[in-house]
Design an enzyme around this catalytic site. Structure first.
Site, mmCIF file in Angstrom:
data_model
loop_
_atom_site.group_PDB
_atom_site.id
_atom_site.type_symbol
_atom_site.label_atom_id
_atom_site.label_comp_id
_atom_site.label_asym_id
_atom_site.label_seq_id
_atom_site.Cartn_x
_atom_site.Cartn_y
_atom_site.Cartn_z
ATOM 1 N N HIS A 90 0.818 -1.219 0.000
ATOM 2 C CA HIS A 90 0.000 0.000 0.000
ATOM 3 C C HIS A 90 0.849 1.266 0.000
ATOM 4 O O HIS A 90 0.360 2.334 -0.323
ATOM 5 C CB HIS A 90 -1.065 -0.024 1.109
ATOM 6 N N ASP A 225 1.215 -7.720 2.261
ATOM 7 C CA ASP A 225 1.336 -6.285 2.001
ATOM 8 C C ASP A 225 2.800 -5.828 1.840
ATOM 9 O O ASP A 225 3.343 -5.155 2.709
ATOM 10 C CB ASP A 225 0.648 -5.526 3.144
ATOM 11 N N SER A 671 4.032 2.148 8.466
ATOM 12 C CA SER A 671 3.835 1.180 7.404
ATOM 13 C C SER A 671 5.129 0.967 6.655
ATOM 14 O O SER A 671 5.794 1.924 6.262
ATOM 15 C CB SER A 671 2.786 1.676 6.423
#
Ligand code: ARG
Ligand code: GLU
Length: 736
Positions: A90, A225, A671
Site C-alpha cells: 500500500h 502487504d 507502514s
C-alpha cells in the site's frame, strides 16, 4: 518539592480512581533513537542482544543506516548491498498504479523485473536516509521567555531554524528542525535524499491487498502487504536525479533476514517513522475528538461510501475506478470507529479527568504554581475552537467530497497565469500541467457517481445545524443546480475539457471564469477562507501554545517527585500505573525516526475470544471466495498450498506463516517499517494495527493494542516460490 503534606485527601481518592482505571504499562512508547541508552537495559531484559549503539550509532554505521523514509508517509528498509528496499504494497501502490495500464496491468498481475534494466523508474518517489540528529533545544529556545507573545516566539524559531538550515543544507541534503513535546525541545535532522528509486517487484493485488477493505485494520489478517524497490545512485554512489547510467546504490548498511521465526512472547522492535500521536492531550482535547471530530467524519464518510459502494456494485468499470478512492475514504473511517470504541472502552476521558484533578492539586504547590491556569485555559480554547472545527469538517468531508469541486478550483492557476497575475510558470507549462492533471482525474472519474455524492452531501449540509455556515443550500433548487453543474460544466467531461484545452488561448480563461462549477468552487473556497480557516488556525495555535505549557507542567510534576509519592502509595495498594505518571515520557510521533519495542503476542478482543499471534496460508484458503473481489486466490498460490511446497520458508510445524501481531506501539507512517528480533535481524514488515487498538494514537492499552506485521518468510516465499524472482532472494543476506 512536592511533599506528602501538599496532597489533600481528596486528591488521594482521585488518584486511586485515576490509577485504578489505568491499564498496566508495558510496551508503550516511541523512543528517540539518539536517546535509546535510557531504554537499553529494559530492551535487553526483554530479549535484545544488541546495544543501543548498534541500533543508532553516532560515528559508525548502525541499523539506522538501513531504514528509510519512503515517499512522504511510509517507511522502508534496505535489504541488500545493492540498495534493494522493502516496503508495503500500500506504500508502493501509487507507483504501481502509475506503471499499470490495460496492456501491463501490474496491479492485477503483479510485476517482477527480470534484470536491473527492467526495473521501472518512479518519478517523484524519494527515499531519505537519516544521517544525523542533534538536540538543538538550547539554540532554539535561547532568549525565549515564558510570557513572550506567541508571534514573536514563532518568528524567532523560524529565523533560528532557517539559520541552521542555511548552514547545513547542500545538494541532496535536507535539514529539518522539529519541535518535540509541543515545543519544549527541538531536534535537528539531516537527511540524504535519493531521487532515483525504481520499482523492482510487486505481488498481484490479490496477494498484496488480500482481504482489501474488508480486512483492513483487522486481525486475523492474511495480506501479503509488500513491494520491492531499489535505490540508484551516480557513479560516485551519491544521490542523483534519474539517469539510465545510474547504478544500484551501495548502502552503508543493510538488514539481514532471519527465517528462524519467533515464538509468542519473543522480543521484537520496530524501527521507523510514526506519523502522529496525541498521548498528552487534556480531557477536553480527547472529548473533542471523541464527541465532535470522529463522529462527524464517520457520519459523512458513511454516507459517501454508501453512495460510492452502491455504484461500484452496479458497474465493473466504476468498481475499478473507485477502488483506490473508496479504500482511502474507508481507511480513516474505519480507524476512527475503532478509536471511538477504544476510547470509550478504557474510559480515557474519565482517567484524564482524574489525572487533571491531581495535576490541579499539584498546581497549588510552589513547584506547580506556574501551571495553575493552564487547564481552564485549555477548556475554554477547545470550546472556542469548536464551531470552526465543525465548519472545517463540513468543508473537508462534505463540500470537498464531490471531486469535481476541488478539480474545477485547481484551474484557477491557469486563469491567473493567462492574465499575467501569476508569473511563476509560463502559459504553456500551466496548460501542460492542467492536461496532465485532467488525464489523471478522468481516468478514475464517473460524473454520475460524483453527482450522487454531491446530492447526498448537500442534503446533509442542509440538514446540519452548524453555527458557522460556509454555504447555505437552504432554498436552493438542488436538482436545477446539479443539472447545471453536471450537464454544463467543463470539469465533468473529459471530451469537453480537452476540446477546450486544445484550443486554449490566454483569452479563453473567460470561459473558465464563467463555468458554473468553477464559480461555485470559488465561492466555497472563499467563504471557507472568510468564515473558518483563519479562526481555525488561530484556535489551533492557541491550543498548541497552551499544550506546550501543559506538557511542561506534566513533566515538571513528575520530576518534582510529587508523582513518585503518589505512585508509591499506588503500588502499596496494588494499583496499576499509566504512562503519564509512572514512566519515562516519550515525545508524540512527528514523522521522525523512532524505535518502539514489545513482544509477539495474541490478544483477547472480546469475552471468551482469544486470537493466536500468527496466521498461515491455510487461513487464506479458508477465506478464499472467487465471487468476492477481496478474497480471490491465484491458482499458482493454490497449487503451492495444495502441495505444501513452502521450501525453506515453512515454520517448524510445516505451515506457511503469513502475518503476526505484537505489542509494538506503532501508528500511520510505520507502514513498511522493519520488524527486528533480538539479534537485530529482519523478521517482518509492519503494515497495520488491530481495530480494537486504534485508540493507541491517544492512549495505548497493552491488553488490546497490537501492531500487525507481515512475516518475512511469506514475503520471501512469494518472491521466490510464487514469482520465481530468485535473483532478488540471492541478493539478500539470509540467516537460517
Ligand atoms: N490500515 C492501513 C493503514 O492505515 C492500511 C491501509 C491500506 N489498505 C487498505 N485496504 N485501504 O495505512
Ligand atoms: N497502515 C498504516 C500506515 O500506512 C499503519 C497502520 C497504523 O496506523 O498503525 O502507516
Amino acid at each position: 518539592m512536592f511533599s506528602d503534606k501538599t496532597i489533600s485527601k481528596a486528591a488521594f481518592c482521585l488518584f486511586f480512581i485515576f490509577f485504578s482505571c489505568m491499564p498496566v504499562r508495558a510496551d508503550e512508547g516511541m523512543w528517540i533513537p539518539l536517546l535509546l541508552r535510557q531504554n537499553q537495559e529494559e530492551m535487553q531484559r526483554l530479549g535484545l542482544q544488541l546495544s543501543a549503539e548498534d541500533i543508532y550509532g553516532i560515528n559508525h554505521s548502525s541499523l539506522k543506516d538501513a531504514v528509510v523514509q519512503f515517499g512522504g508517509g511510509c517507511t522502508g528498509e534496505v535489504v541488500s548491498s545493492q540498495g534493494l528496499v522493502l516496503t508495503n504494497h500500500h506504500c508502493g501502490f501509487g507507483h504501481i498504479q502509475a506503471h499499470s495500464s490495460v496492456e501491463h496491468d501490474y496491479l492485477t498481475e503483479g510485476f517482477w523485473a527480470k534484470t536491473l534494466q527492467d526495473e521501472l523508474p518512479c518519478p517523484g518517489l524519494e527515499v531519505r536516509f537519516l544521517r544525523e540528529m542533534r538536540d538543538v533545544t538550547g539554540f532554539m529556545l535561547e532568549g525565549i521567555v515564558p510570557d513572550m507573545p506567541e508571534k514573536a516566539r514563532q518568528d524567532s524559531m523560524k529565523a533560528r531554524g532557517r539559520r541552521l538550515q542555511e548552514e547545513l543544507e547542500e545538494e541532496n541534503v535536507e535539514v529539518k528542525i522539529l519541535p518535540f513535546y509541543y515545543g519544549n525541545q527541538y531536534y535537528l535532522f539531516v537527511y540524504e535524499v535519493f531521487k532515483d528509486v525504481r520499482l523492482v517487484g510487486t505481488p498481484p493485488s490479490n496477494i498484496g491487498k488480500f482481504g482489501g477493505d474488508t480486512d483492513n485494520w483487522m486481525w486475523p489478517r492474511h495480506t501479503g502487504d509488500f513491494s520491492v524497490f531499489r535505490i540508484y545512485a551516480d557513479a560516485g554512489n551519491r544521490p542523483a536525479a534519474y539517469s539510465p547510467d545510474n547504478k544500484p546504490y551501495r548502502p552503508e548498511r543493510h538488514l539481514k533476514i532471519d527465517l528462524r521465526g519467533y515464538e509468542e512472547g519473543d522480543f521484537t522492535f520496530v524501527f521507523g517513522y510514526p506519523g502522529r500521536t496525541q498521548e498528552y492531550l487534556s480531557s477536553y482535547g480527547v472529548e473533542q475528538i471523541l464527541k465532535r471530530e470522529d463522529p462527524m467524519r464517520i457520519a459523512a464518510r458513511t454516507a459517501r461510501l454508501d453512495v460510492i459502494k452502491a455504484a461500484m456494485e452496479k458497474d465493473a468499470k466504476v468498481r475499478i475506478q473507485y477502488a483506490a478512492k473508496a479504500a482511502s475514504i474507508a481507511n480513516g473511517w474505519k480507524k476512527w470507529m475503532g478509536e471511538v470504541k477504544g476510547i470509550e472502552r478504557i474510559d480515557v476521558i474519565g482517567s484524564k479527568q482524574a489525572y487533571e484533578k491531581v495535576f490541579s492539586v499539584w498546581t497549588e504547590s510552589a513547584a506547580g504554581k506556574e501551571y495553575a491556569g493552564v487547564l481552564p485555559a485549555l477548556e475554554s480554547a477547545y470550546a472556542g475552537l469548536d464551531p470552526y472545527l465543525t465548519s472545517a469538517i463540513v468543508f473537508q468531508e462534505h463540500l470537498m467530497a464531490p471531486e469535481a469541486v476541488p478539480f474545477a478550483y485547481s484551474f484557477g492557476k491557469l486563469c491567473r497565469v493567462s492574465k499575467g497575475q501569476d508569473t511563476s510558470v509560463t502559459l504553456a507549462k500551466a496548460l501542460a500541467d492542467c492536461r496532465r492533471k485532467a488525464e489523471k482525474f478522468f481516468k478514475d472519474y464517473d460524473p454520475q457517481v460524483d453527482r450522487a455524492v454531491f446530492e447526498e452531501m448537500a442534503f446533509r449540509v442542509k440538514a446540519d445545524g452548524t453555527r458557522v455556515r460556509i454555504v447555505d443550500f437552504a432554498g436552493v433548487d438542488m436538482k436545477r443546480r446539479l443539472d447545471e453543474f453536471y450537464n454544463n460544466s467543463l470539469f465533468v467531461s473529459k471530451e469537453k475539457l480537452f476540446a477546450f484545452l486544445d484550443k486554449y488561448k490566454a483569452a479563453s480563461c473567460k470561459v473558465i471564469e464563467k463555468d458554473p462549477l468553477f464559480v461555485y468552487a470559488g465561492e466555497v473556497f472563499s467563504a471557507y477562507a472568510q468564515t473558518t480557516y483563519p479562526f481555525l488556525m488561530q484556535g489551533r495555535k492557541r491550543i498548541d501554545s497552551l499544550q506546550r505549557v501543559y506538557m511542561k507542567g506534566q513533566m515538571a510534576m513528575k520530576e518534582s517527585g510529587a508523582f513518585a509519592v503518589l505512585m508509591r502509595e499506588g503500588l502499596r495498594n496494588n494499583l496499576v500505573l499509566s504512562n503519564v505518571g509512572s514512566s519515562r515520557f516519550y515525545p508524540d510521533a512527528n514523522f521522525t525516526l523512532r524505535v518502539t519495542y514489545g513482544k509477539v503476542q495474541g490478544f483477547q478482543p472480546a469475552d471468551a475470544v482469544r486470537y493466536r499471534h500468527y496466521t498461515t496460508l491455510d487461513g487464506i484458503m479458508e477465506k478464499e471466495n472467487p465471487e468476492v473481489y477481496d478474497y480471490v486466490v491465484e491458482d499458482k498460490l493454490k497449487e503451492l498450498h495444495a502441495s505444501r511446497d513452502y521450501g525453506r520458508y515453512a515454520n517448524a510445524l510445516g505451515e506457511m506463516p503469513v502475518a503476526f501481531v505484537g505489542t509494538n506501539h506503532t501508528t500511520g507512517g510505520n507502514s513498511g517499517s522493519p520488524v527486528l528480533n533480538g539479534d537485530g535481524y529482519l523478521i517482518g514488515i509492519n503494515f497495520d494495527r488491530n481495530w480494537e487498538g486504534t485508540m493507541s494514537d491517544i492512549r495505548y492499552d497493552p491488553q488490546m493494542c497490537r501492531n500487525i506485521m507481515l512475516d518475512i518468510r511469506y514475503c520471501l516465499f512469494i518472491i521466490d516460490k510464487f514469482a520465481g524472482a530468485t535473483r532478488l532472494v540471492e541478493e539478500m543476506d539470509i540467516v537460517e
